[in-house]
Design a protein around this motif. Structure first.
Motif, PDB file in Angstrom:
ATOM      1  N   UNK A  17     -13.841  34.790   0.228  1.00 17.92           N
ATOM      2  CA  UNK A  17     -13.051  33.653   0.689  1.00 17.92           C
ATOM      3  C   UNK A  17     -13.621  33.127   2.000  1.00 17.92           C
ATOM      4  N   UNK A  18     -13.401  31.855   2.255  1.00 20.75           N
ATOM      5  CA  UNK A  18     -13.905  31.230   3.465  1.00 20.75           C
ATOM      6  C   UNK A  18     -12.993  31.408   4.670  1.00 20.75           C
ATOM      7  N   UNK A  19     -11.837  32.019   4.480  1.00 17.42           N
ATOM      8  CA  UNK A  19     -10.883  32.216   5.570  1.00 17.42           C
ATOM      9  C   UNK A  19     -10.957  33.656   6.077  1.00 17.42           C
ATOM     10  N   UNK A  20     -10.571  33.831   7.329  1.00 20.43           N
ATOM     11  CA  UNK A  20     -10.594  35.140   7.980  1.00 20.43           C
ATOM     12  C   UNK A  20      -9.199  35.773   7.960  1.00 20.43           C
ATOM     13  N   UNK A  21      -9.131  37.023   7.534  1.00 20.29           N
ATOM     14  CA  UNK A  21      -7.855  37.734   7.434  1.00 20.29           C
ATOM     15  C   UNK A  21      -7.082  37.715   8.751  1.00 20.29           C
ATOM     16  N   UNK A  22      -7.703  38.137   9.831  1.00 22.28           N
ATOM     17  CA  UNK A  22      -6.990  38.238  11.122  1.00 22.28           C
ATOM     18  C   UNK A  22      -6.497  36.877  11.597  1.00 22.28           C
ATOM     19  N   UNK A  23      -7.328  35.866  11.471  1.00 16.81           N
ATOM     20  CA  UNK A  23      -6.931  34.525  11.901  1.00 16.81           C
ATOM     21  C   UNK A  23      -5.745  34.027  11.070  1.00 16.81           C
ATOM     22  N   UNK A  24      -5.787  34.238   9.763  1.00 16.26           N
ATOM     23  CA  UNK A  24      -4.696  33.801   8.896  1.00 16.26           C
ATOM     24  C   UNK A  24      -3.430  34.617   9.151  1.00 16.26           C
ATOM     25  N   UNK A  25      -3.588  35.919   9.381  1.00 15.13           N
ATOM     26  CA  UNK A  25      -2.428  36.791   9.629  1.00 15.13           C
ATOM     27  C   UNK A  25      -1.672  36.359  10.871  1.00 15.13           C
ATOM     28  N   UNK A  26      -2.398  35.898  11.881  1.00 15.53           N
ATOM     29  CA  UNK A  26      -1.780  35.493  13.147  1.00 15.53           C
ATOM     30  C   UNK A  26      -1.116  34.116  13.078  1.00 15.53           C
ATOM     31  N   UNK A  27      -1.426  33.331  12.071  1.00 15.04           N
ATOM     32  CA  UNK A  27      -0.825  31.996  11.963  1.00 15.04           C
ATOM     33  C   UNK A  27       0.657  32.110  11.623  1.00 15.04           C
ATOM     34  N   UNK A  28       1.457  31.296  12.282  1.00 12.61           N
ATOM     35  CA  UNK A  28       2.889  31.324  11.966  1.00 12.61           C
ATOM     36  C   UNK A  28       3.154  30.714  10.591  1.00 12.61           C
ATOM     37  N   UNK A  29       2.301  29.766  10.194  1.00 14.53           N
ATOM     38  CA  UNK A  29       2.438  29.159   8.875  1.00 14.53           C
ATOM     39  C   UNK A  29       1.047  28.751   8.382  1.00 14.53           C
ATOM     40  N   UNK A  30       0.638  29.327   7.259  1.00 17.54           N
ATOM     41  CA  UNK A  30      -0.663  28.997   6.691  1.00 17.54           C
ATOM     42  C   UNK A  30      -0.592  27.651   5.959  1.00 17.54           C
ATOM     43  N   UNK A  31      -1.776  27.097   5.673  1.00 19.30           N
ATOM     44  CA  UNK A  31      -1.897  25.779   5.051  1.00 19.30           C
ATOM     45  C   UNK A  31      -1.026  25.644   3.805  1.00 19.30           C
ATOM     46  N   UNK A  32      -1.181  26.538   2.866  1.00 18.80           N
ATOM     47  CA  UNK A  32      -0.416  26.399   1.625  1.00 18.80           C
ATOM     48  C   UNK A  32       1.052  26.755   1.807  1.00 18.80           C
ATOM     49  N   UNK A  33       1.392  27.547   2.806  1.00 17.04           N
ATOM     50  CA  UNK A  33       2.807  27.795   3.071  1.00 17.04           C
ATOM     51  C   UNK A  33       3.507  26.476   3.424  1.00 17.04           C
ATOM     52  N   UNK A  34       2.858  25.651   4.260  1.00 21.45           N
ATOM     53  CA  UNK A  34       3.416  24.341   4.603  1.00 21.45           C
ATOM     54  C   UNK A  34       3.567  23.473   3.354  1.00 21.45           C
ATOM     55  N   UNK A  35       2.539  23.484   2.517  1.00 18.12           N
ATOM     56  CA  UNK A  35       2.562  22.643   1.323  1.00 18.12           C
ATOM     57  C   UNK A  35       3.566  23.125   0.281  1.00 18.12           C
ATOM     58  N   UNK A  36       3.740  24.421   0.177  1.00 19.66           N
ATOM     59  CA  UNK A  36       4.769  24.956  -0.722  1.00 19.66           C
ATOM     60  C   UNK A  36       6.147  24.568  -0.185  1.00 19.66           C
ATOM     61  N   UNK A  37       6.334  24.697   1.113  1.00 16.37           N
ATOM     62  CA  UNK A  37       7.625  24.401   1.739  1.00 16.37           C
ATOM     63  C   UNK A  37       8.074  22.956   1.481  1.00 16.37           C
ATOM     64  N   UNK A  38       7.146  22.016   1.600  1.00 16.04           N
ATOM     65  CA  UNK A  38       7.510  20.598   1.417  1.00 16.04           C
ATOM     66  C   UNK A  38       7.274  20.124  -0.015  1.00 16.04           C
ATOM     67  N   UNK A  39       6.783  21.024  -0.886  1.00 19.18           N
ATOM     68  CA  UNK A  39       6.470  20.677  -2.278  1.00 19.18           C
ATOM     69  C   UNK A  39       5.557  19.450  -2.320  1.00 19.18           C
TER      70      UNK A  39
END
Length: 156
Positions: free
Chosen positions: A31-53
């Motif tokens: 994957x092109x994303x980093x585990x630690x960087x993503x883990x520290x994010x309060x909301x990941x890219x797709x989490x935002x998109x899932x939230x707003x559908x």
């Protein structure tokens, strides 16, 4: 085991986050994303998109009963093309057709929801299992960058 695939909804965000981080932790070279960087994010890219559908971004989930076991994201990238991202199936479910079920659902969702005529994805050349799985689903290598193969499927 009967697997079903559906678009994720806001209630699925905690399970999505868990499996997405698992994919990055266990397979950092895929994957092109980093585990630690993503883990520290309060909301990941797709989490935002899932939230707003979001109508431009769909995250599909494969389920074994009530348990999320696989992911496949779709994003509109223009020219009636949708990009597959974050494809992942948990190790215990490899070889059972879960990846193919996700790809079939992605084809249907891309055509019906995203009005796409073409599906595209990027895969690292060393990820031979993924490349083979995509070829089995009808994708063909159509381009290559220094680091990735670009694979394309024209939807009928």
């Amino acid at each position: 085991m009967e697997v079903f695939v559906r678009a994720l909804i806001p209630a699925d965000i905690p399970a999505y986050r868990e499996i997405r981080l698992e994919s990055l932790r266990l397979h950092p070279d895929c994957f092109g994303a980093d585990y630690e960087a993503q883990r520290r994010m309060s909301q990941m890219f797709f989490e935002r998109n899932i939230e707003v559908q979001s109508p431009q971004h769909t995250m599909l989930g494969a389920y074994d009963g009530e348990v999320l076991i696989g992911l496949c994201g779709l994003s509109d990238i223009g020219n009636q093309t949708a990009l597959i991202t974050q494809m992942y199936v948990q190790g215990a479910y490899h070889g059972l057709g879960v990846g193919q079920a996700l790809i079939e659902a992605a084809k249907q969702t891309a055509a019906a929801t995203h009005r796409a005529r073409v599906l595209q994805l990027d895969v690292y050349p060393q990820n031979l299992a993924a490349k083979h799985s995509y070829e089995k689903a009808g994708f063909q290598v159509t381009d290559q960058t220094e680091d990735e193969l670009i694979m394309t499927l024209v939807l009928s």
